[in-house]
Design a protein around this motif. Structure first.
Motif, short mmCIF file in Angstrom:
data_model
loop_
_atom_site.label_atom_id
_atom_site.label_comp_id
_atom_site.label_asym_id
_atom_site.label_seq_id
_atom_site.Cartn_x
_atom_site.Cartn_y
_atom_site.Cartn_z
N UNK A 37 3.76 -6.35 0.26
CA UNK A 37 2.92 -5.72 1.28
C UNK A 37 2.88 -6.57 2.55
N UNK A 38 2.73 -7.89 2.38
CA UNK A 38 2.72 -8.78 3.53
C UNK A 38 4.04 -8.69 4.28
N UNK A 39 5.14 -8.60 3.57
CA UNK A 39 6.45 -8.64 4.20
C UNK A 39 6.93 -7.27 4.67
N UNK A 50 4.85 0.33 5.37
CA UNK A 50 3.81 -0.18 4.46
C UNK A 50 3.41 0.90 3.47
N UNK A 51 3.28 2.12 3.96
CA UNK A 51 2.93 3.23 3.08
C UNK A 51 3.97 3.40 1.97
N UNK A 52 5.25 3.26 2.31
CA UNK A 52 6.30 3.38 1.29
C UNK A 52 6.22 2.24 0.28
N UNK A 199 -4.88 -5.89 6.49
CA UNK A 199 -5.70 -5.63 5.31
C UNK A 199 -4.82 -5.42 4.09
N UNK A 200 -3.72 -6.17 4.04
CA UNK A 200 -2.83 -5.99 2.90
C UNK A 200 -3.49 -6.46 1.61
N UNK A 201 -4.46 -7.37 1.69
CA UNK A 201 -5.20 -7.74 0.48
C UNK A 201 -6.02 -6.55 -0.02
N UNK A 202 -6.65 -5.81 0.91
CA UNK A 202 -7.37 -4.60 0.51
C UNK A 202 -6.44 -3.58 -0.12
#
Length: 365
Positions: A37-39, A50-52, A199-202
């Motif tokens: 997600x971060x990358x 990001x959605x994918x 908010x990739x942690x979320x």
């Protein structure tokens, strides 16, 4: 208050389980979800990559849908009350405002942050045909003897081309988004760094919760939403809130708790040390969680043996777009150092525990 007391009494007889985030396998799973997600890159309005990634990380049984605003929805369970979780997909960055005669790019910010953190750093221009490398150009200092100007000029990016036509030939156009290259990096112990933890942690916490849920055992419907364009005005969440109207009983926005837990900050506001568990965002600039709901949240966390911190912080959250419809916003977060910088720092124990908390709320509250 009576409802909160009843819930606390009910949960107090439930067996307390060991904090699962202490298990190294849980930390490893959190890292394996958060890293991709971060990358993934996704400046506000351009969140598709990001959605994918979210869709790829969800379990096989999950059948998410994308709405016209780009939000990703996952409905689980049936019946009332309807509970909504929402975490945003987008990250801060820039768009190309214009291409200058010398081939450099004039930028417009997407989200709120200190542009100086990007100055004289590598850049990535995201085009329809692929990424183009560049650099954020250093800004010239004032050349006169007057005090330094309060508002620095906008940042520019060079991709190495020396004419507008040469830059356009690379696929760069007005509206292209720009970020800085980034990596997810493990630090000592359970800590990690990278850009766009917000908010990739979320996003990761919701994925972890879904992975460990048994959808056949939920007692009511839960909707997980990965929203768009939060950094530029909560736009994706506003579309979700309008679509659901008064149907939800609660919304749990999951976003950064901008913590003062860093060596240089005063310890009199937003105190939530990293590594000590997720945070109930009791008060921020957009919403106030009713005390009775905080009591219920504490009871849920205690029933599952999840460490929970409480605090106030700056910033808003997606859940505030639901409150005009009478929906209660019980915002959640995790402590983050150096928010909206290229080197945000989290503790993976907090990430795993936040996933546990989201799962617990879905199952027993």
């Amino acid at each position: 208050m009576k409802a909160a007391a009843a819930l606390a009494a009910l949960l107090s007889v439930s067996p307390t389980v060991r904090l699962s985030a202490q298990d190294t396998s849980r930390i490893a799973e959190a890292a394996s979800v958060l890293g991709p997600l971060i990358e993934s890159y996704g400046v506000s309005g351009m969140e598709a990559p990001v959605r994918e990634t979210v869709k790829r990380l969800l379990p096989a049984w999950a059948k998410p849908e994308t709405d016209t605003a780009g939000n990703l929805w996952l409905r689980v369970g049936q019946g009332e009350p309807l509970i909504v979780f929402v975490a945003h997909l987008d990250e801060i960055g820039f768009t190309v405002d214009s291409i200058l005669d010398d081939g450099s790019l004039h930028l417009r910010t997407r989200g709120g942050f200190f542009s100086s953190l990007f100055e004289a750093q590598p850049a990535l221009v995201h085009t329809t045909t692929g990424d183009v490398s560049g650099i954020f150009l250093p800004r010239e200092p004032s050349r006169d003897s007057s005090p330094a100007r309060r508002t620095p000029p906008p940042l520019r990016v060079s991709v190495g081309a020396t004419t507008r036509a040469a830059t356009q030939a690379l696929g760069v156009a007005v509206g292209s988004t720009i970020t800085m290259p980034k990596r997810f990096v493990r630090l000592a112990g359970s800590r990690a760094t990278g850009r766009a933890m917000d908010d990739r942690v979320g996003d990761a916490a919701q994925i972890l919760a879904v992975r460990h849920l048994d959808p056949t055992k939920l007692k009511h419907q839960v909707i997980f939403v990965w929203s768009t364009r939060e950094e530029i005005g909560l736009e994706g969440a506003a579309a979700v809130a309008a679509a659901l109207g008064t149907s939800p009983k609660r919304v749990h926005a999951i976003d950064t708790f901008v913590s003062a837990d860093s060596p240089l900050e005063l310890q009199n506001f937003a105190v939530a040390p990293i590594g000590r568990g997720p945070v109930a965002r009791a008060l921020d600039n957009s919403a106030v969680t009713p005390p009775a709901y905080l009591d219920s949240l504490r009871a849920v966390a205690r029933a599952r043996g999840i460490a929970l911190q409480f605090g106030t912080t700056n910033g808003g959250n997606d859940g505030s777009t639901f409150t005009p419809y009478g929906v209660v916003d019980v915002a959640l977060g995790w402590p983050l150092r150096y928010s909206h910088s290229p080197a945000e720092v989290v503790d993976l124990k907090d990430v795993a525990s936040l996933g546990d908390l989201v799962q617990a709320i879905a199952e027993i509250w």
